[in-house]
Design a protein around this motif. Sequence first.
Motif, PDB file in Angstrom:
ATOM      1  N   ARG A   1     -13.666  31.393  -7.697  1.00 43.61           N
ATOM      2  CA  ARG A   1     -14.545  30.288  -7.218  1.00 43.61           C
ATOM      3  C   ARG A   1     -15.764  30.756  -6.412  1.00 43.61           C
ATOM      4  O   ARG A   1     -16.708  30.112  -6.382  1.00 43.61           O
ATOM      5  N   LEU A   2     -15.738  31.999  -5.929  1.00 45.97           N
ATOM      6  CA  LEU A   2     -17.030  32.512  -5.376  1.00 45.97           C
ATOM      7  C   LEU A   2     -18.147  32.648  -6.418  1.00 45.97           C
ATOM      8  O   LEU A   2     -19.437  32.450  -6.368  1.00 45.97           O
ATOM      9  N   ALA A   3     -17.697  33.344  -7.588  1.00 46.06           N
ATOM     10  CA  ALA A   3     -18.526  33.618  -8.837  1.00 46.06           C
ATOM     11  C   ALA A   3     -19.165  32.112  -9.396  1.00 46.06           C
ATOM     12  O   ALA A   3     -20.434  31.992  -9.467  1.00 46.06           O
TER      13      ALA A   3
ATOM     14  N   ASP B   1      -9.600  35.056   4.594  1.00 47.22           N
ATOM     15  CA  ASP B   1      -9.485  34.355   5.718  1.00 47.22           C
ATOM     16  C   ASP B   1     -10.471  34.402   6.455  1.00 47.22           C
ATOM     17  O   ASP B   1     -11.540  35.157   6.445  1.00 47.22           O
ATOM     18  N   HIS B   2     -10.629  33.473   7.555  1.00 49.39           N
ATOM     19  CA  HIS B   2     -11.777  33.225   8.572  1.00 49.39           C
ATOM     20  C   HIS B   2     -11.839  34.757   9.258  1.00 49.39           C
ATOM     21  O   HIS B   2     -10.669  35.500   9.827  1.00 49.39           O
TER      22      HIS B   2
ATOM     23  N   GLY C   1     -17.720  23.969   0.293  1.00 48.93           N
ATOM     24  CA  GLY C   1     -17.003  24.613  -0.641  1.00 48.93           C
ATOM     25  C   GLY C   1     -16.812  25.993  -0.847  1.00 48.93           C
ATOM     26  O   GLY C   1     -16.486  26.749  -1.833  1.00 48.93           O
ATOM     27  N   TRP C   2     -17.241  26.816   0.492  1.00 51.05           N
ATOM     28  CA  TRP C   2     -17.256  28.208   0.315  1.00 51.05           C
ATOM     29  C   TRP C   2     -15.868  28.701   1.366  1.00 51.05           C
ATOM     30  O   TRP C   2     -15.559  29.932   1.293  1.00 51.05           O
ATOM     31  N   ASP C   3     -15.195  27.989   1.789  1.00 53.02           N
ATOM     32  CA  ASP C   3     -14.027  28.350   2.489  1.00 53.02           C
ATOM     33  C   ASP C   3     -12.785  28.856   1.493  1.00 53.02           C
ATOM     34  O   ASP C   3     -11.820  27.921   1.345  1.00 53.02           O
ATOM     35  N   HIS C   4     -12.810  30.126   0.927  1.00 49.45           N
ATOM     36  CA  HIS C   4     -12.149  30.322  -0.215  1.00 49.45           C
ATOM     37  C   HIS C   4     -10.666  30.960   0.295  1.00 49.45           C
ATOM     38  O   HIS C   4     -10.724  32.343   0.518  1.00 49.45           O
TER      39      HIS C   4
END
Length: 258
Positions: free
Chosen positions: A121-123, A170-171, A111-114
């Motif tokens: 979402r990160l927070a 992104d990646h 769930g960290w692929d924002h």
Amino acid sequence: SSPDVLYVSGGDGTTFAPTPKKETYDPRPSMAEMNGATEKYSSLFGEEWSSRTATAIHDAFHLKSAFDTLDLTQNWDGSSISDKFASAAKVMMAHEVRGTDRDVIFLESGGWDHHANMKPRLAEGFVDLNRALESFYLEMDAQGLWNNVTIVLTSDFGRTLTVNSQSGSDHAWAGHYFVAGGSVKGGNVLGQYPDDLSEDGPYNIGRGRIMPTTSWDTVWNSVVQWLGVTESAELDYCLPNRHSGGSQLFEENDVFDS
């Protein structure tokens, strides 16, 4: 020889083939007999599969029995990552019953692929992670195990420093990781931090994708030494690429107090 990999579910562990409370039949002897049987035309694959199945059944019963005798002291919040850390805590608390003097435990949190809405979402993810880490630290400290624990938090890749059209990242390539534990020299930043993060920076290959300057083996070199592997040949066996990354290797005394 190395012990088999042990897979443990989150929470209190999983009972293999649970039976009704009034049922007294124990299926394990029959399962062991069935999976241990060989015939003239038995295949190596089939025998290996049966052997591993029998081992998994034995380990599941053995570990569940050990877990049932252990009491955690903390109030875990029930999130997925907290359940995994709680299971890791019980695995370590049961090390004497399991006959191990050290373990390497792998936990995975998705769930960290924002790629969109990264900041909120990160927070939210950090709140769950922080609660899990706090409960784990307090549990290990209460059990007298914190000085024997090292946590290495990693990701499979870094993120772009520039935002995309959906307020996400992104990646990328280089990232950063943290190491924590009772024996870790806290508050230090190791490795080479880029002195120029602009588009013209020497390590920026575009869109804030930064080339790494510290190899993955650099971090693990110190951790493996802390685990008791100190001879050069043994370190090379554990980390066969440790001299191929082109960066200085961290030694145990760079990362740990003892």
